[in-house]
Motif scaffolding. Sequence first.
Motif, PDB file in Angstrom:
ATOM      1  N   ILE A  53     -30.239  -1.838  15.731  1.00 26.00           N
ATOM      2  CA  ILE A  53     -28.472  -2.056  16.656  1.00 26.00           C
ATOM      3  C   ILE A  53     -27.814  -1.180  16.279  1.00 26.00           C
ATOM      4  CG2 ILE A  53     -28.113  -3.752  15.917  1.00 26.00           C
ATOM      5  CD1 ILE A  53     -27.107  -5.078  18.336  1.00 26.00           C
ATOM      6  N   ARG A  99     -37.672  -0.966  19.596  1.00 24.47           N
ATOM      7  CA  ARG A  99     -36.688  -0.527  20.335  1.00 24.47           C
ATOM      8  C   ARG A  99     -34.983  -0.473  20.124  1.00 24.47           C
ATOM      9  NH1 ARG A  99     -38.171   0.307  25.581  1.00 24.47           N
ATOM     10  NH2 ARG A  99     -36.021  -1.139  26.577  1.00 24.47           N
ATOM     11  N   THR A 107     -25.719   1.347  25.667  1.00 25.07           N
ATOM     12  CA  THR A 107     -24.630   0.505  26.497  1.00 25.07           C
ATOM     13  C   THR A 107     -23.431   0.766  26.027  1.00 25.07           C
ATOM     14  OG1 THR A 107     -26.860  -1.383  26.122  1.00 25.07           O
ATOM     15  CG2 THR A 107     -24.429  -1.690  26.474  1.00 25.07           C
ATOM     16  N   ARG A 137     -36.100  -3.896  15.859  1.00 23.98           N
ATOM     17  CA  ARG A 137     -36.058  -4.129  17.073  1.00 23.98           C
ATOM     18  C   ARG A 137     -34.299  -3.494  16.500  1.00 23.98           C
ATOM     19  NH1 ARG A 137     -34.924 -10.590  19.218  1.00 23.98           N
ATOM     20  NH2 ARG A 137     -34.995 -10.377  16.462  1.00 23.98           N
ATOM     21  N   ARG A 140     -31.146   0.135  20.263  1.00 23.53           N
ATOM     22  CA  ARG A 140     -30.031  -0.648  21.364  1.00 23.53           C
ATOM     23  C   ARG A 140     -28.202   0.781  21.280  1.00 23.53           C
ATOM     24  NH1 ARG A 140     -27.814  -5.790  24.124  1.00 23.53           N
ATOM     25  NH2 ARG A 140     -25.817  -5.516  25.543  1.00 23.53           N
ATOM     26  N   GLU A 154     -31.276   2.705  24.268  1.00 21.56           N
ATOM     27  CA  GLU A 154     -31.082   2.425  25.457  1.00 21.56           C
ATOM     28  C   GLU A 154     -29.470   2.903  25.058  1.00 21.56           C
ATOM     29  OE1 GLU A 154     -29.386  -2.221  27.696  1.00 21.56           O
ATOM     30  OE2 GLU A 154     -31.310  -2.328  26.138  1.00 21.56           O
TER      31      GLU A 154
END
Length: 358
Positions: A171, A200, A231, A169, A202, A229
Motif C-alpha cells: 500500500i 497486489r 484509489t 499486499r 494499492r 489499483e
Amino acid sequence: MRICLIGGSPAQPGGLEAFCDRVAAAARGADDLAITQFSTNTAYRPLRSMALLPWRLVALRRALRGCDLAWVQVSNLPEAYYVVLARLAGGRVLVTPHFGANSKLVTHRVVRPVVHALLGRAHRMALLFAGQEAEIGLPVRVPVSVLGSFLPANAFVAGGQAVSGAPLRLIHAARFSAAKGTLRMLEVCARLARAGVPFRARLIGRGDPETMAQIERMIAAEGLGASVELTGWLDEAALQQALREADVLVHLSMIDSFPLIVLEALAAGTLPLVWPMAGVEAMLEGVAGLEGRGGMVVDPADPVSSGFALLTTGSPDELRARGEAVGKAARATFGWPAMLDRLRTIAAATLERPARRG
C-alpha cells in the motif's frame, strides 16, 4: 490544565490538522485537560497570512483567556510568528515543529535565521521525535522534550489475519508525487512483476495532472494494470482499514521527516518500507518492546533494488508475522493514555517559571 492548541488550516487538511484534531479528541476523555483549538489558516497563503498577523493578535488574545498554556504548531513561516504573538498575549509558550531537514524553513538561507529567532522565543519545545532538534537546528537555549505523535482512535484496532500463502499486499498513501516516493513505489512493483513475485498493490491519494499521467504511463508500460489499483482519497476510518488489510506500506518519500502515515501503519501491524530520514527511523526504533526496527529502510544509493530485496528476503507470511508483533507493540507505545501522560509532563515543565536570581 487548559491548553490553547494553535495551528492548522482546516480548509486544507493534512498531517498537521490531523495531529491537532487527535490531540483534542484524546483530551476529551481526560478530566484534568481541556484543549481549545485556534486555527491559523496559513497553509498555501503565506503572504496573506503574514499581512493578517497584527489583526490575528486580537483574536489570539481572546482565545488565550482562561488558558494556562499556548501550544503553537509550526509548519510554515507565518505559523512561526505565532510564537511571538503568543508571547505578546502574555502566555507561556510551548512549540511543536512540524518540519524536517528538507523543509524551506531549514534550507532557505533567508527564512532559516528568521525561523530560528522566532522559535527562540518559546519557553519549551515538544518534539515529534528524538533528534529532531539536531536535524532542524533549533535554538539551543530553548529546553526540549520529546512528545511523539497522536494516532487516530481507530488505529488501535488490531489488523486482520490474512490467508496463509496469500500474495504480498502493498500500500502507498500520499499526495502523489516523485518526492513523496509514488514513482519509486511503482518501480518496486515493476521489479516484483519482472521477478514473478505475486503481489497486489494499492495506491491511495491523488496528484496533479502531470503526475497522474506519469503514473498511468508507468502502469501501462510495465503491464501492472492487473496488480496495481489506484484509489482516490479515503476518509480516516477507511484508510485505517486499508492499512490493516496490507502487509507493507511503501513510503519512499524524501521530504516527509515525520510522516504520520508511517506511525499509523505501525499501529495497524503493517510494516513500513521507508527512505532513511531521521524522523522516520526514530519512529521505527521507538516502538517499545521490539528487538531491532519496526520496519525496513532502503539503501538510498539503490532504493528499488534494496526495497525489492527487503520485500523478498522472507515470505509474505513472515512479513505478516513481523507486522503483527510490531502492531501490538506500537499500539501500546503510542496509545492515547501514554501520549497524554507525556503531554501533561511537558506542559507542567513549560509552566514552571525559573527562580529569580538574588
